[in-house]
Design an enzyme around this catalytic site. Sequence first.
Site, mmCIF file in Angstrom:
data_model
loop_
_atom_site.group_PDB
_atom_site.id
_atom_site.type_symbol
_atom_site.label_atom_id
_atom_site.label_comp_id
_atom_site.label_asym_id
_atom_site.label_seq_id
_atom_site.Cartn_x
_atom_site.Cartn_y
_atom_site.Cartn_z
ATOM 1 N N PRO A 76 64.390 92.791 41.363
ATOM 2 C CA PRO A 76 63.883 93.916 42.158
ATOM 3 C C PRO A 76 62.773 94.641 41.405
ATOM 4 C CG PRO A 76 65.963 94.486 41.141
ATOM 5 C CD PRO A 76 65.752 93.032 40.860
ATOM 6 N N THR A 77 61.738 95.017 42.108
ATOM 7 C CA THR A 77 60.640 95.756 41.473
ATOM 8 C C THR A 77 60.579 97.207 41.929
ATOM 9 O OG1 THR A 77 59.121 94.995 43.201
ATOM 10 C CG2 THR A 77 59.244 93.677 41.184
ATOM 11 N N HIS A 78 61.458 97.588 42.877
ATOM 12 C CA HIS A 78 61.430 98.956 43.391
ATOM 13 C C HIS A 78 62.314 99.901 42.572
ATOM 14 C CE1 HIS A 78 65.074 97.204 45.111
ATOM 15 N NE2 HIS A 78 65.525 98.437 45.286
ATOM 16 N N MET A 79 63.121 99.331 41.667
ATOM 17 C CA MET A 79 64.020 100.155 40.862
ATOM 18 C C MET A 79 63.331 100.594 39.571
ATOM 19 S SD MET A 79 67.559 97.938 41.405
ATOM 20 C CE MET A 79 68.560 99.130 40.487
#
Length: 206
Positions: A76-79
């Site tokens: 995940p890159t949104h965390m």
Amino acid sequence: MLLRRKFPTSVIYAGAVLDQASILDRHSVVFRDVTLVTSTLGAYSYVQSATAIFNAEIGPFCSIAGDVTIGLAMHPTHMVSTSPVFYDNEQPLPSFFTKSKQFTKNLPRTTIGADVWIGQGAMIKAGVLIGVGAVIGAGAVVTKDIPPYAVAIGCPGRVIRQRFPQDISERLLASCWWDLDDIVLERLAPFFADPAQFLDRLDAVK
């Protein structure tokens, strides 16, 4: 021994690892230290040593070199962090800051068409489609679909040329020669060096 009984016409070298969901079609070969997870390897295809394949459909007559990775994992890159210690306690790690699996996006299936050649050390992103007859150069990092009969190299992988003129590529695609009976392929094999002659002979056989 169990794998050899399950796939009696395939060659499976010592150290190769296949999970129960993986399938080898006839006369395929997996060399030492190959890993196949939830993947299918087509007839007459081979995979060289130290290659890892995850959730992929690989067509017949494919040539996959060593140290290749197909189906690169996603983080995940949104965390705040991309480390799984914060979002997935099911990973094989010694300690976590979470008690659950929070990032559940499934790894998309990667599709490798028939008669694809993938060079040493190439890396293929999960979910990519590599078209029939394509060539992926050594060390390429493929993050987007590659069309049939294209040659792609570099990081990121980019198409540098087509293997054949468009009319020949279209005829080869339409022929689906890789689905022909082995007896027919044996008769046509002497003409593989010349695609146009091969196609003419194939039309005559049909």
